[in-house]
Design a protein around this motif. Structure first.
Motif, PDB file in Angstrom:
ATOM      1  N   ASP A  21       0.834  -1.203   0.000  1.00 12.57           N
ATOM      2  CA  ASP A  21       0.000   0.000   0.000  1.00 12.57           C
ATOM      3  C   ASP A  21       0.872   1.258   0.000  1.00 12.57           C
ATOM      4  N   GLN A  22       0.547   2.185  -0.884  1.00 11.94           N
ATOM      5  CA  GLN A  22       1.297   3.438  -1.005  1.00 11.94           C
ATOM      6  C   GLN A  22       0.410   4.585  -0.525  1.00 11.94           C
ATOM      7  N   VAL A  23       0.805   5.175   0.605  1.00 12.93           N
ATOM      8  CA  VAL A  23       0.010   6.249   1.224  1.00 12.93           C
ATOM      9  C   VAL A  23       0.812   7.542   1.193  1.00 12.93           C
ATOM     10  N   ARG A  24       0.174   8.629   0.752  1.00 11.30           N
ATOM     11  CA  ARG A  24       0.800   9.948   0.802  1.00 11.30           C
ATOM     12  C   ARG A  24      -0.111  10.879   1.595  1.00 11.30           C
ATOM     13  N   GLY A  25       0.462  11.665   2.478  1.00 12.58           N
ATOM     14  CA  GLY A  25      -0.337  12.573   3.306  1.00 12.58           C
ATOM     15  C   GLY A  25      -1.301  11.797   4.174  1.00 12.58           C
ATOM     16  N   ALA A  26      -2.540  12.232   4.196  1.00 13.23           N
ATOM     17  CA  ALA A  26      -3.565  11.566   5.011  1.00 13.23           C
ATOM     18  C   ALA A  26      -4.244  10.418   4.271  1.00 13.23           C
ATOM     19  N   GLY A  27      -3.761  10.101   3.038  1.00 10.76           N
ATOM     20  CA  GLY A  27      -4.346   9.001   2.279  1.00 10.76           C
ATOM     21  C   GLY A  27      -5.809   9.229   1.951  1.00 10.76           C
ATOM     22  N   LYS A  28      -6.573   8.143   1.960  1.00  6.00           N
ATOM     23  CA  LYS A  28      -7.980   8.214   1.557  1.00  6.00           C
ATOM     24  C   LYS A  28      -8.848   8.963   2.573  1.00  6.00           C
ATOM     25  N   SER A  29      -8.385   9.024   3.821  1.00 13.43           N
ATOM     26  CA  SER A  29      -9.204   9.675   4.859  1.00 13.43           C
ATOM     27  C   SER A  29      -9.443  11.156   4.549  1.00 13.43           C
ATOM     28  N   ALA A  30      -8.570  11.744   3.703  1.00 18.28           N
ATOM     29  CA  ALA A  30      -8.740  13.156   3.337  1.00 18.28           C
ATOM     30  C   ALA A  30      -9.953  13.378   2.427  1.00 18.28           C
ATOM     31  N   MET A  31     -10.550  12.289   1.928  1.00 19.13           N
ATOM     32  CA  MET A  31     -11.747  12.427   1.086  1.00 19.13           C
ATOM     33  C   MET A  31     -12.853  13.185   1.821  1.00 19.13           C
TER      34      MET A  31
END
Length: 708
Positions: free
Chosen positions: A149-159
């Motif tokens: 898994d490649q996460v940048r910043g807050a990832g999907k939670s920033a949606m």
């Protein structure tokens, strides 16, 4: 004779064109040999289980049959030798429908084919894993660490911070490569030395894989592959048929030819896997991206893993502070998937660029404006500066040339008779890389005329490698193209990269160019003179009366290249007409605008781009390999039911190149175009279909039943 004008950058005809249209070009099965025998594969009719009995009595009695080879009498091979997909007759285990379970060798191809139908096989059948939809409910993590898994910043939670969102599932089906020349091999043994005539995109890769699998040294195996009738990735890795031809030739002590039929191509040499891709994009009301998630489920083989990197475009295309890319996999009783033109980028761009179009529509914003607004100043995935990036220029120049201002933003409002007209746009990218390659140049002087021979173990898939290397040598040596001979496609020549991953042109041309510089330097040193203006190698051969001279160069990418992110970029524009009564879609116009550094030959380059565009249109509208989940076999197994686009399916195609000098990836500034030509194409067509009809089809291909 000195070359007064430069050859690179000119759209000269292919130097091997006459050979091809007169039938003199030699492909894998075109080589004559005394006492030739013919081999035909026979295959499993179950997807999972074990062979309990093979009865070949009738086949062995059939006229002309020399040998029947199965796991019961085949030699022990090294299954970890580097061949793809298994199926090497090493045991009774069956892991996919159509797995090779034997070979019939006969005096003629027809006798071998007829005898293969007489073989009776009994199985202990197991429950097969062939239903992708069901298996995709419980996928697992891939084994490959690069697919973590490649996460940048807050990832999907920033949606949840976004003001406007798109969250949709996009699906692409299994596709097959289907080059014009199916996979074929001719094997000849001389003592402990083996020669394999074979279509190989990576000459040295085929050599080492065949040698390792046969428990031989690479120098004992020679691969000869001067002409290849297409490959699209399927001839990048080598498959069991290559080595099984050698096994058959050894066992019957004669040269053997083995050519796959078109039907056998469906389950012998890999495929583009089916992908389910969930795209989530969040943006401000002004269209600035705040979050982007790309969650991918693919299938792989039971015994091995290959997964298309569908998130590659998502990593780098847009400036977004928070992102997530995930891969999940389901092992299935299907042949191992493999590299297929634009692997990952073509399928991944369909999801990403469709979702961007959906976002633009929700924002009531022009899709080009949305993309430009989110142009990243550096590579978002690693923070490296771009060596160059032409996305904005491709979009702007393409919009002007295509007439984008005539597009009607509201879907379904542009109608002529029963036809709905729609415009679509989508972008794409592919990495630009140079790989280690070596070349020898041999110069000869006779009657005051210099000729040059270029030798390199490169391959020409039909893309024009012979021609661009002749052009490179012509400029580097000061000779006209017609005084250059190019020899490639032979593992006895200096080792080279493969025609894969858009590394071919940059790797081969830089190797030849470096050899031209080196041979000129060596001739200057040999002359013992100093020149006010640097002479060409051709001038030195004449002025110093050197009758022959040669050198070898071993080329690598510049050390600085690693500090930058180097890519080709494109923008694709599609115009479609959708019949409102039948649902039939016709791509009436298509324009691809590409920034790919120095274009060595605009004629062959245009051909490459248009070829990629045609496949992308096929991906959008017609191509789909369908598995019968009851048995694990392909219901589509010929061109009667697997629809490759033909002339009547394709409208007016055009290709433009952005003038771009980028000397960071390699000294010549060559970036590669073979892969990028398909990236973003299917999305441009799908977006145009939405603009025409107001119907968003997220599962390819876009067939009439999905529009009516």
């Amino acid at each position: 004779m000195e070359n007064s004008t430069k050859s690179i950058g000119k759209g000269i005809d292919r130097i091997d064109g006459i050979l091809k249209i007169t039938g003199k070009a030699t492909y894998a099965t075109d080589y004559p040999a005394k006492n030739m025998a013919y081999a035909v594969l026979f295959k499993s009719t179950i997807a999972a289980g074990q062979i309990t009995k093979i009865d070949s009595t009738e086949a062995e009695k059939y006229p002309g049959v020399i040998k029947v080879i199965t796991h019961e009498n085949a030699p022990r091979l090294n299954t970890k030798g580097g061949l793809r997909g298994g199926a090497l007759l090493q045991g009774p285990e069956i892991i996919f429908h159509g797995q090779h379970i034997g070979i019939v060798v006969a005096e003629t191809f027809e006798q071998a084919t007829a005898a293969a139908h007489l073989i009776k096989v009994e199985y202990n059948q197991k429950a097969e894993k062939t239903n992708f939809e069901k298996l995709a409910e419980t996928p697992t993590m891939p084994k490959g660490k690069e697919l973590a898994d490649q996460v940048r910043g807050a990832g999907k939670s920033a949606m949840k911070t976004a003001e406007v969102t798109v969250e949709e599932l996009y699906e692409t089906p299994i596709e097959h490569h289907h080059p014009m020349e199916p996979h074929a091999t001719m094997a000849m043994w001389e003592g402990d030395k083996l020669t394999l005539y074979n279509g190989s995109q990576i000459i040295n890769g085929a050599q080492t894989a065949a040698a390792a699998t046969l428990n031989m040294k690479p120098e004992q195996v020679r691969i000869i592959s001067p002409f290849i009738g297409g490959g699209f990735g399927s001839k990048g890795g080598q498959w069991a048929n290559l080595v099984l031809t050698a096994v058959a030739a050894k066992m019957v002590n004669r040269p053997v030819k083995l050519a796959l039929t078109r039907q056998q191509m469906f389950n012998s040499v890999g495929l583009r896997q089916r992908n389910m891709q969930k795209l989530s994009i969040g943006a401000t009301k002004e269209g600035k991206l705040v979050a982007l998630a790309h969650e991918i489920i693919s299938h792989t083989a039971i015994n091995d893993e290959y997964i298309e990197p569908c998130g590659d475009c998502t990593k780098i295309m847009y400036d977004v502070p928070n992102s997530l890319i995930t891969y999940r996999v389901v092992p299935m009783n299907i042949i191992l998937p493999t590299y297929t033109r634009g692997p990952g980028k073509s399928t991944g761009s369909f999801a990403l660029e469709s979702a961007m179009d959906e976002l633009a529509y929700k924002l009531k914003m022009d899709p080009i404006e949305l993309r430009i607004k989110n142009e990243p100043p550096k590579d978002p995935s690693n923070g490296k500066p771009w060596s160059s990036r032409t996305t904005v220029k491709c979009l702007q120049e393409g919009a002007k040339a295509f007439g984008w201002d005539k597009r009607k933003a509201e879907p379904g409002t542009n109608k002529i008779g029963d036809d709905l007209i729609g415009y679509g746009v989508a972008c794409g990218t592919y990495p630009a890389r140079q790989r280690d390659s070596s070349a020898i140049i041999k110069l000869t002087l006779k009657n005051k005329v210099v000729h040059a021979k270029v030798e390199i173990a490169a391959s020409d898939l039909g893309t024009g490698t012979n021609t661009i290397l002749a052009q490179t040598a012509a400029d580097g040596l000061g000779l006209p193209v017609n005084q250059i001979t190019v020899k490639l496609g032979d593992s006895d020549l200096p080792p080279a990269a493969g025609s894969v991953g858009s590394v071919g042109a940059s790797s081969f041309a830089n190797a030849v160019n470096d050899a031209c510089i080196k041979i000129t330097d060596e001739l200057l040193a040999k002359s013992g003179k100093q020149f006010f203006v640097r002479p060409t190698a051709a001038q030195l051969m004449i002025s110093e009366s050197f009758t022959d001279f040669q050198t070898r160069s071993d080329s690598k990418a510049p050390a600085e290249a690693e500090k930058y992110s180097a890519h080709s970029f494109n923008a694709n524009f599609a115009e479609v007409r959708v019949n409102s009564i039948t649902g039939m879609v016709k791509v009436t116009r298509f324009l691809a605008v590409t920034g790919a550094g120095k274009i060595l030959n605009p004629k062959t380059a245009r051909s490459q781009i248009i070829g990629g565009n045609v496949w992308g249109i096929g991906m959008a509208l017609t191509e789909e390999s369908v598995i019968d989940p009851r048995y694990g076999n392909f219901a589509t197994r010929s061109f009667a039911d697997y629809h490759v686009p033909t002339n009547l399916d394709i409208g007016n195609l055009d290709a433009m190149f952005i003038n771009e000098e980028d000397l960071i990836p390699n000294k010549m500034g060559v970036k590669g175009i073979g892969e990028v030509g398909i990236v973003g194409v299917a999305a441009a067509v799908a977006n145009a279909v939405f603009n025409a009809t107001g119907k968003r089809v997220r599962s390819l291909p876009i067939t009439p039943d999905k529009l009516l």
